[in-house]
Design a protein around this motif. Structure first.
Motif, mmCIF file in Angstrom:
data_model
loop_
_atom_site.group_PDB
_atom_site.id
_atom_site.type_symbol
_atom_site.label_atom_id
_atom_site.label_comp_id
_atom_site.label_asym_id
_atom_site.label_seq_id
_atom_site.Cartn_x
_atom_site.Cartn_y
_atom_site.Cartn_z
ATOM 1 N N ARG A 1 -50.565 -10.739 -72.119
ATOM 2 C CA ARG A 1 -51.008 -10.491 -70.744
ATOM 3 C C ARG A 1 -52.178 -11.414 -70.420
ATOM 4 O O ARG A 1 -53.152 -11.487 -71.184
ATOM 5 C CB ARG A 1 -51.420 -9.034 -70.562
ATOM 6 N N ILE A 2 -52.058 -12.121 -69.309
ATOM 7 C CA ILE A 2 -53.117 -12.995 -68.815
ATOM 8 C C ILE A 2 -53.456 -12.558 -67.402
ATOM 9 O O ILE A 2 -52.557 -12.390 -66.565
ATOM 10 C CB ILE A 2 -52.676 -14.471 -68.825
ATOM 11 N N ASP A 3 -54.740 -12.354 -67.128
ATOM 12 C CA ASP A 3 -55.182 -11.910 -65.808
ATOM 13 C C ASP A 3 -56.253 -12.846 -65.262
ATOM 14 O O ASP A 3 -57.298 -13.061 -65.889
ATOM 15 C CB ASP A 3 -55.753 -10.486 -65.868
ATOM 16 N N ASN A 4 -55.963 -13.427 -64.091
ATOM 17 C CA ASN A 4 -56.935 -14.195 -63.310
ATOM 18 C C ASN A 4 -57.677 -15.241 -64.132
ATOM 19 O O ASN A 4 -58.905 -15.373 -64.049
ATOM 20 C CB ASN A 4 -57.937 -13.242 -62.650
ATOM 21 N N LEU A 5 -56.927 -16.008 -64.907
ATOM 22 C CA LEU A 5 -57.532 -17.007 -65.784
ATOM 23 C C LEU A 5 -57.854 -18.277 -64.989
ATOM 24 O O LEU A 5 -56.990 -18.835 -64.303
ATOM 25 C CB LEU A 5 -56.571 -17.347 -66.920
ATOM 26 N N SER A 6 -59.092 -18.732 -65.117
ATOM 27 C CA SER A 6 -59.533 -19.954 -64.440
ATOM 28 C C SER A 6 -60.324 -20.812 -65.411
ATOM 29 O O SER A 6 -61.042 -20.297 -66.276
ATOM 30 C CB SER A 6 -60.410 -19.636 -63.219
ATOM 31 N N ILE A 7 -60.174 -22.138 -65.252
ATOM 32 C CA ILE A 7 -60.937 -23.069 -66.083
ATOM 33 C C ILE A 7 -61.121 -24.366 -65.307
ATOM 34 O O ILE A 7 -60.234 -24.797 -64.560
ATOM 35 C CB ILE A 7 -60.237 -23.331 -67.433
ATOM 36 N N SER A 8 -62.294 -24.968 -65.464
ATOM 37 C CA SER A 8 -62.605 -26.246 -64.832
ATOM 38 C C SER A 8 -63.142 -27.209 -65.880
ATOM 39 O O SER A 8 -63.767 -26.793 -66.863
ATOM 40 C CB SER A 8 -63.652 -26.071 -63.721
ATOM 41 N N PHE A 9 -62.914 -28.487 -65.674
ATOM 42 C CA PHE A 9 -63.497 -29.540 -66.500
ATOM 43 C C PHE A 9 -64.334 -30.439 -65.596
ATOM 44 O O PHE A 9 -63.830 -30.970 -64.603
ATOM 45 C CB PHE A 9 -62.419 -30.377 -67.194
ATOM 46 N N ASP A 10 -65.612 -30.584 -65.925
ATOM 47 C CA ASP A 10 -66.527 -31.405 -65.116
ATOM 48 C C ASP A 10 -66.487 -30.990 -63.649
ATOM 49 O O ASP A 10 -66.404 -31.823 -62.727
ATOM 50 C CB ASP A 10 -66.182 -32.890 -65.236
ATOM 51 N N ASN A 11 -66.523 -29.679 -63.425
ATOM 52 C CA ASN A 11 -66.506 -29.075 -62.088
ATOM 53 C C ASN A 11 -65.206 -29.317 -61.317
ATOM 54 O O ASN A 11 -65.144 -29.068 -60.111
ATOM 55 C CB ASN A 11 -67.690 -29.580 -61.251
ATOM 56 N N SER B 1 -63.244 -17.872 -66.665
ATOM 57 C CA SER B 1 -63.143 -16.453 -66.297
ATOM 58 C C SER B 1 -61.726 -15.966 -66.541
ATOM 59 O O SER B 1 -60.815 -16.754 -66.824
ATOM 60 C CB SER B 1 -63.521 -16.248 -64.826
ATOM 61 N N GLY B 2 -61.548 -14.648 -66.413
ATOM 62 C CA GLY B 2 -60.246 -14.041 -66.626
ATOM 63 C C GLY B 2 -60.152 -13.382 -67.987
ATOM 64 O O GLY B 2 -61.159 -13.202 -68.686
ATOM 65 N N SER B 3 -58.928 -13.028 -68.391
ATOM 66 C CA SER B 3 -58.744 -12.360 -69.680
ATOM 67 C C SER B 3 -57.389 -12.703 -70.273
ATOM 68 O O SER B 3 -56.433 -12.999 -69.561
ATOM 69 C CB SER B 3 -58.874 -10.840 -69.530
ATOM 70 N N ILE B 4 -57.334 -12.665 -71.611
ATOM 71 C CA ILE B 4 -56.104 -12.882 -72.373
ATOM 72 C C ILE B 4 -56.016 -11.793 -73.423
ATOM 73 O O ILE B 4 -56.989 -11.552 -74.153
ATOM 74 C CB ILE B 4 -56.091 -14.257 -73.081
ATOM 75 N N SER B 5 -54.868 -11.132 -73.508
ATOM 76 C CA SER B 5 -54.684 -10.123 -74.545
ATOM 77 C C SER B 5 -53.277 -10.230 -75.115
ATOM 78 O O SER B 5 -52.337 -10.626 -74.424
ATOM 79 C CB SER B 5 -54.920 -8.712 -74.004
ATOM 80 N N ILE B 6 -53.143 -9.908 -76.403
ATOM 81 C CA ILE B 6 -51.856 -9.875 -77.080
ATOM 82 C C ILE B 6 -51.724 -8.536 -77.784
ATOM 83 O O ILE B 6 -52.610 -8.130 -78.536
ATOM 84 C CB ILE B 6 -51.716 -11.026 -78.097
ATOM 85 N N ARG B 7 -50.627 -7.846 -77.506
ATOM 86 C CA ARG B 7 -50.369 -6.521 -78.082
ATOM 87 C C ARG B 7 -51.546 -5.571 -77.850
ATOM 88 O O ARG B 7 -51.917 -4.792 -78.726
ATOM 89 C CB ARG B 7 -50.059 -6.648 -79.568
ATOM 90 N N LYS C 1 -64.896 -11.723 -70.467
ATOM 91 C CA LYS C 1 -66.299 -12.120 -70.274
ATOM 92 C C LYS C 1 -67.176 -11.784 -71.475
ATOM 93 O O LYS C 1 -68.258 -12.363 -71.639
ATOM 94 C CB LYS C 1 -66.860 -11.471 -69.020
ATOM 95 N N ASN C 2 -66.703 -10.878 -72.332
ATOM 96 C CA ASN C 2 -67.497 -10.491 -73.503
ATOM 97 C C ASN C 2 -66.895 -10.943 -74.832
ATOM 98 O O ASN C 2 -67.506 -10.761 -75.885
ATOM 99 C CB ASN C 2 -67.651 -8.956 -73.543
ATOM 100 N N THR C 3 -65.705 -11.534 -74.784
ATOM 101 C CA THR C 3 -64.964 -11.821 -76.025
ATOM 102 C C THR C 3 -64.403 -13.232 -76.007
ATOM 103 O O THR C 3 -63.906 -13.688 -74.978
ATOM 104 C CB THR C 3 -63.789 -10.826 -76.185
ATOM 105 N N HIS C 4 -64.476 -13.909 -77.146
ATOM 106 C CA HIS C 4 -63.772 -15.190 -77.321
ATOM 107 C C HIS C 4 -63.376 -15.295 -78.793
ATOM 108 O O HIS C 4 -64.117 -15.806 -79.619
ATOM 109 C CB HIS C 4 -64.634 -16.375 -76.899
ATOM 110 N N THR C 5 -62.183 -14.774 -79.087
ATOM 111 C CA THR C 5 -61.687 -14.819 -80.461
ATOM 112 C C THR C 5 -61.354 -16.263 -80.825
ATOM 113 O O THR C 5 -60.612 -16.930 -80.098
ATOM 114 C CB THR C 5 -60.427 -13.950 -80.605
ATOM 115 N N PRO C 6 -61.870 -16.769 -81.948
ATOM 116 C CA PRO C 6 -61.579 -18.159 -82.332
ATOM 117 C C PRO C 6 -60.103 -18.359 -82.629
ATOM 118 O O PRO C 6 -59.379 -17.413 -82.979
ATOM 119 C CB PRO C 6 -62.449 -18.374 -83.571
ATOM 120 N N ALA C 7 -59.658 -19.604 -82.516
ATOM 121 C CA ALA C 7 -58.234 -19.935 -82.638
ATOM 122 C C ALA C 7 -57.630 -19.458 -83.948
ATOM 123 O O ALA C 7 -56.510 -18.918 -83.968
ATOM 124 C CB ALA C 7 -58.040 -21.437 -82.476
ATOM 125 N N HIS C 8 -58.345 -19.617 -85.057
ATOM 126 C CA HIS C 8 -57.770 -19.296 -86.362
ATOM 127 C C HIS C 8 -57.617 -17.801 -86.599
ATOM 128 O O HIS C 8 -56.998 -17.388 -87.584
ATOM 129 C CB HIS C 8 -58.609 -19.924 -87.487
#
Length: 336
Positions: free
Chosen positions: A3-13, A55-61, A68-75
């Protein structure tokens, strides 16, 4: 599952993705389509944990990987990746490539290697090195290496782009069957619409960083959400509804015209030669014709200045450039 909700990302504005939301159920395969630079691969990298969204959120299962409070590393995300260039270690054998990342004892590791090679009918290549394999074989090894760790999700970034057309078609079906047999959720980035439609349960069309539509292949083709999707998926002509209303249509189509809609989409197979000259037929002159292998695609110019596309089988294709014929519109799709 994903589930992905309202995911946004910018590079160099510069906005790359803007408020992307989607869901993928367990065992479903999805494809992301869009022109180069639209944000497809960036979305994949955000899911994998290689990029941190704004901003936004990503969850699996149900487990949150990013908000905004979590960033699980890739590994730590239990996500497998299959890259465009396969990314196999050239100094390792096929078996050692598959074993890379497995945290099992020797007996369990060997069993898992055998299991993975059996899935792709490559047990005899256990001790081969990547340079000794064909492109298709390397792709199979890259896939089972990603599967070996039993990931929650597999991400594939244009995995067939280095292969010839015939092998791409056969391998995409093979990969779909393999993923389905393992009940693995997957998202693939591709530029190839036919490949996406053959592989995916869900397809997402991204344009200018916005997920324009997330739907089944059939729905994307027959009921595109907007003009951006209609122009990108398949072939067809966008017609202003007032121009369409001025054309001779049958009573069923006239009743389907919605004055609240500005534009409609007419696909090539929605136009056909008419047997008789009556009040529901349109006179068209053949301006162009393209051979597409299994059919011909005709471009017609009408007396009202409207362009139509018409698809005919080889047996039906008896028209030459400049010929005038009567055609009828059998259906259209309204766009918001």
């Amino acid at each position: 599952m994903l589930r992905i909700d309202n995911l946004s990302i910018s590079f160099d504005n510069k906005p790359i993705l803007n408020n992307v939301s989607l869901q993928l159920q367990t065992g479903e395969i999805a494809c992301l389509l869009g022109r180069s630079g639209c944000g497809k691969t960036t979305l994949l990298r955000c899911i994998a944990g290689f990029e941190k969204p704004d901003s936004g959120s990503i969850s699996i299962r149900g487990a949150t990987l990013f908000d905004k409070n979590t960033h699980t590393p890739a590994h730590k995300r239990q996500i497998g990746m299959v890259f465009q260039d396969y990314a196999l270690f050239p100094h390792l054998t096929v078996a050692d490539n598959i074993a890379f990342g497995l945290k099992l004892d020797k007996t369990a590791t060997n069993h898992r290697i055998d299991e993975m090679l059996e899935l792709v009918n490559m047990r005899e290549y256990r001790h081969s090195y990547p340079h000794e394999l064909s492109g298709g074989q390397q792709q199979r090894v890259a896939l089972v290496r990603a599967l070996a760790c039993s990931p929650s999700l597999i991400l594939l970034d244009e995995p067939f782009s280095n292969l010839d057309v015939e092998l791409r078609a056969s391998l995409s079906k093979e990969v779909r069957q393999l993923l389905k047999s393992q009940q693995v959720c997957a998202i693939m980035v591709t530029h190839d619409q036919a490949e996406a439609f053959a592989m995916a349960d869900k397809v997402g069309v991204i344009s200018q960083g916005v997920l324009q539509q997330w739907d089944t292949p059939d729905a994307l083709y027959h009921t595109p959400a907007n003009q951006a999707v209609a122009q990108f998926i398949g072939e067809g002509v966008l017609i202003d509804i007032h121009q369409l209303a001025a054309l001779p249509l049958n009573e069923h189509l006239k009743a389907a015209l919605n004055p609240a809609v500005n534009t409609v989409l007419v696909r090539p197979h929605d136009v056909s030669p008419a047997n008789t000259d009556d009040n529901h037929t349109i006179s068209g002159t053949i301006l162009d014709k393209d051979f597409r292998g299994g059919y011909w695609l005709y471009t017609l110019g009408t007396q009202t200045g409207q362009t139509l596309l018409m698809q005919l089988s080889l047996a039906e294709s008896q028209y030459a450039l400049g010929d005038t014929l009567m055609v009828s519109i059998n259906r259209f799709c309204t766009l918001s």
